[in-house]
Scaffold this active site. Structure first.
Site, mmCIF file in Angstrom:
data_model
loop_
_atom_site.group_PDB
_atom_site.id
_atom_site.type_symbol
_atom_site.label_atom_id
_atom_site.label_comp_id
_atom_site.label_asym_id
_atom_site.label_seq_id
_atom_site.Cartn_x
_atom_site.Cartn_y
_atom_site.Cartn_z
ATOM 1 N N TRP A 39 0.809 -1.233 0.000
ATOM 2 C CA TRP A 39 0.000 0.000 0.000
ATOM 3 C C TRP A 39 0.838 1.278 0.000
ATOM 4 O O TRP A 39 1.856 1.374 0.677
ATOM 5 C CB TRP A 39 -0.893 -0.002 1.246
ATOM 6 C CG TRP A 39 -1.635 1.287 1.451
ATOM 7 C CD1 TRP A 39 -1.201 2.390 2.133
ATOM 8 C CD2 TRP A 39 -2.938 1.618 0.976
ATOM 9 N NE1 TRP A 39 -2.155 3.385 2.102
ATOM 10 C CE2 TRP A 39 -3.234 2.931 1.398
ATOM 11 C CE3 TRP A 39 -3.899 0.926 0.224
ATOM 12 C CZ2 TRP A 39 -4.447 3.575 1.109
ATOM 13 C CZ3 TRP A 39 -5.106 1.563 -0.057
ATOM 14 C CH2 TRP A 39 -5.364 2.868 0.383
ATOM 15 N N ASP A 42 -0.531 9.160 0.944
ATOM 16 C CA ASP A 42 -0.011 10.537 0.871
ATOM 17 C C ASP A 42 1.490 10.688 0.598
ATOM 18 O O ASP A 42 2.317 10.033 1.243
ATOM 19 C CB ASP A 42 -0.255 11.268 2.193
ATOM 20 C CG ASP A 42 -1.673 11.197 2.672
ATOM 21 O OD1 ASP A 42 -2.513 10.593 1.999
ATOM 22 O OD2 ASP A 42 -1.959 11.752 3.745
ATOM 23 N N TRP A 66 -4.633 -0.343 3.483
ATOM 24 C CA TRP A 66 -4.110 0.586 4.494
ATOM 25 C C TRP A 66 -3.896 -0.157 5.807
ATOM 26 O O TRP A 66 -4.688 -1.020 6.187
ATOM 27 C CB TRP A 66 -5.110 1.732 4.673
ATOM 28 C CG TRP A 66 -4.614 2.857 5.519
ATOM 29 C CD1 TRP A 66 -3.943 3.970 5.103
ATOM 30 C CD2 TRP A 66 -4.779 3.020 6.938
ATOM 31 N NE1 TRP A 66 -3.670 4.798 6.157
ATOM 32 C CE2 TRP A 66 -4.167 4.240 7.297
ATOM 33 C CE3 TRP A 66 -5.353 2.244 7.945
ATOM 34 C CZ2 TRP A 66 -4.136 4.698 8.614
ATOM 35 C CZ3 TRP A 66 -5.320 2.695 9.248
ATOM 36 C CH2 TRP A 66 -4.713 3.917 9.574
#
Length: 493
Positions: A39, A42, A66
């Protein structure tokens, strides 16, 4: 080996298990930063240090979904060819044991400092019972980072109308000899806001003010704030969560946009004008900017969206970054254009000029799944016109970019783009006689720059390998005054 380095070693080993499988997958992007496996979200710590660009990112090395956040890390000399480096941060301490959340980077005394949010879940409601603090890690080589003994450097939320749980994503900069950082926050009654802090040494921080606060339909939490100066104005970029759709705007789960204004560094108050969306496509969140040695303000964002279907997850990876974009201020708005260095990837140019189109038409040599298109169109009498990208007649796959002159709208339609999320996004656009389009297509993405960066639309799409066609359409005569198409080389090993 200390606990932090043990956790990094373990995480790197996990990524190494899958990276070869991921690199050969048909949707794996060729010239965008992606995780080697598992994963990514940002962008973090985007910076220029010792002659190289460094980009970190939120990373869960153990799953394509996540999870406990680490900081992945890549670096580049030219913003085009990126080299994967060892994971930079891993949860290892009492104050960050459940995640090293987003943050930023700054150089001080020849060392690279990362400032990030340490996250700890507390038993109870996931979104309420958490402890977030700000911490620092330092490196002398830009690769190996040590968490400082003074951590956490900001351990408590200030008093006043500030939610005590959500307090994250420090973006740090230097101004007139002092260090400042902004933090994402919200009020106790769930209105998004940004906090301002000041420090003389990056370790001892004082709370200055609630720098800016939302009014009206401005969301319940402002994530990933980034304040910078451009052309004598201050710009606050942020990612508000919970903005409700209005007309054609705000249809993604969360938004990414900006306001322009003026920060009074003495009072810490930011006076600002209207909120504008940065990217009008589907997949763009948590943008972060930096200034390089050429003085350019460069932006990169996460090219995905929370709670969106991500078909690559079943193949061991998810998440990507946009191409780097130069940000400029024109007509009191931000414009974004791809960094010119990307031209180094071009090969095999196909060129046409002064071609007339009425109906639907394709051009020999203009097709593919990893390419760049640059064109100027004289739209003349046409009222609707556009392009169909990643088209395959047999399976009826296509991603449609269309312009409506009467309504003054551009539409990106991925309803038939393949597997994954569909949907339509629309944006207002000034449609004069001449429009310019600069389009980057990669194996599972498209980024569209309209009228020299006046509007930008980014999307993840997941067509089959066979969907490589490109056609142009118009309801009345238009002239493509110039059309260049290049295949793009793979840039990231």
């Amino acid at each position: 080996m200390d606990m932090h380095n043990q956790q990094i070693e373990k995480a790197n080993q996990e990524v190494n298990k899958l990276k070869e499988q991921v690199s050969n997958h048909e949707w794996n992007l060729q010239y965008h930063v992606m995780p080697q496996a598992n994963w990514m979200n940002d962008p973090n710590g985007f910076s220029y240090y010792k002659g190289e660009y460094h980009l970190f990112y939120q990373h869960h090395p153990y799953d394509s979904k996540w999870g406990p956040m680490h900081w992945g890390h890549v670096k580049s000399k030219d913003l085009v060819r990126w080299e994967h480096l060892p994971i930079a941060l891993a949860p290892s301490e009492d104050y960050d044991k459940d995640g090293c959340f987003s943050g930023s980077a700054i150089e001080k005394d020849g060392k690279l400092y990362l400032m990030y949010t340490g996250n700890v879940w507390i038993e109870g409601k996931l979104d309420e019972d958490l402890k977030q603090v700000q911490a620092i890690a330092v490196s002398e080589d830009g690769i190996h980072f040590e968490k400082i003994k003074e951590n956490p450097v900001i351990s408590e939320v200030p008093g006043g109308d500030i939610n005590i749980f959500h307090f994250r994503d420090p973006k740090v900069w230097k101004h007139e000899g002092s260090y400042y950082c902004v933090l994402g926050s919200k009020t106790k009654s769930n209105t998004g806001q940004v906090l301002l802090y000041r420090s003389s040494n990056l370790i001892d921080w004082e709370f200055v003010s609630v720098m800016a606060k939302g009014k009206g339909n401005f969301g319940f939490m402002w994530e990933c704030p980034d304040l910078f100066e451009l052309e004598g104005k201050e710009v606050l970029v942020m990612s508000p969560q919970g903005v409700k759709p209005e007309g054609n705007d705000y249809h993604n789960l969360h938004q990414a946009g900006y306001v322009i204004g003026e920060l009074n560094y003495q009072t810490g108050i930011f006076q600002y004008g209207p909120y504008y969306t940065l990217d009008h496509g589907f997949d763009f969140y948590a943008p972060q900017t930096m200034v390089d040695d050429k003085g350019r303000r460069i932006l990169i964002a996460w090219m995905d969206m929370w709670e969106s279907d991500m078909p690559t997850q079943e193949f061991g990876y998810s998440g990507a970054m946009t191409i780097p974009r130069i940000v400029s201020l024109k007509n009191s708005r931000l414009y974004m254009l791809p960094v010119p260095e990307l031209a180094e990837l071009r090969e095999e140019e196909t060129y046409y000029s002064d071609v007339k189109i009425n109906g639907e038409q394709s051009f020999e040599g203009v097709y593919g799944d990893c390419l760049e298109l640059n064109m100027e169109i004289n739209v003349k009498e046409a009222t609707t016109f556009g392009l169909k990208l990643r088209k395959d007649a047999a399976t009826k796959q296509e991603t449609i970019l269309s312009f409506d002159k009467l309504d003054g709208l551009v539409t990106l339609d991925r309803t038939k783009a393949g597997v994954g999320p569909g949907g339509v996004r629309k944006a207002a656009i000034s449609l004069d006689e001449i429009i310019t389009l600069h389009i980057f297509i990669d194996k599972s993405s498209v980024e569209i720059f309209i009228n020299e960066g006046e509007r930008v639309m980014s999307a993840r799409i997941y067509p089959t390998k066979e969907a490589q066609g490109i056609t142009f359409f118009s309801d009345r005569l238009i002239t493509i005054t110039s059309l260049s198409k290049w295949n793009l080389k793979k840039a990231i090993k």
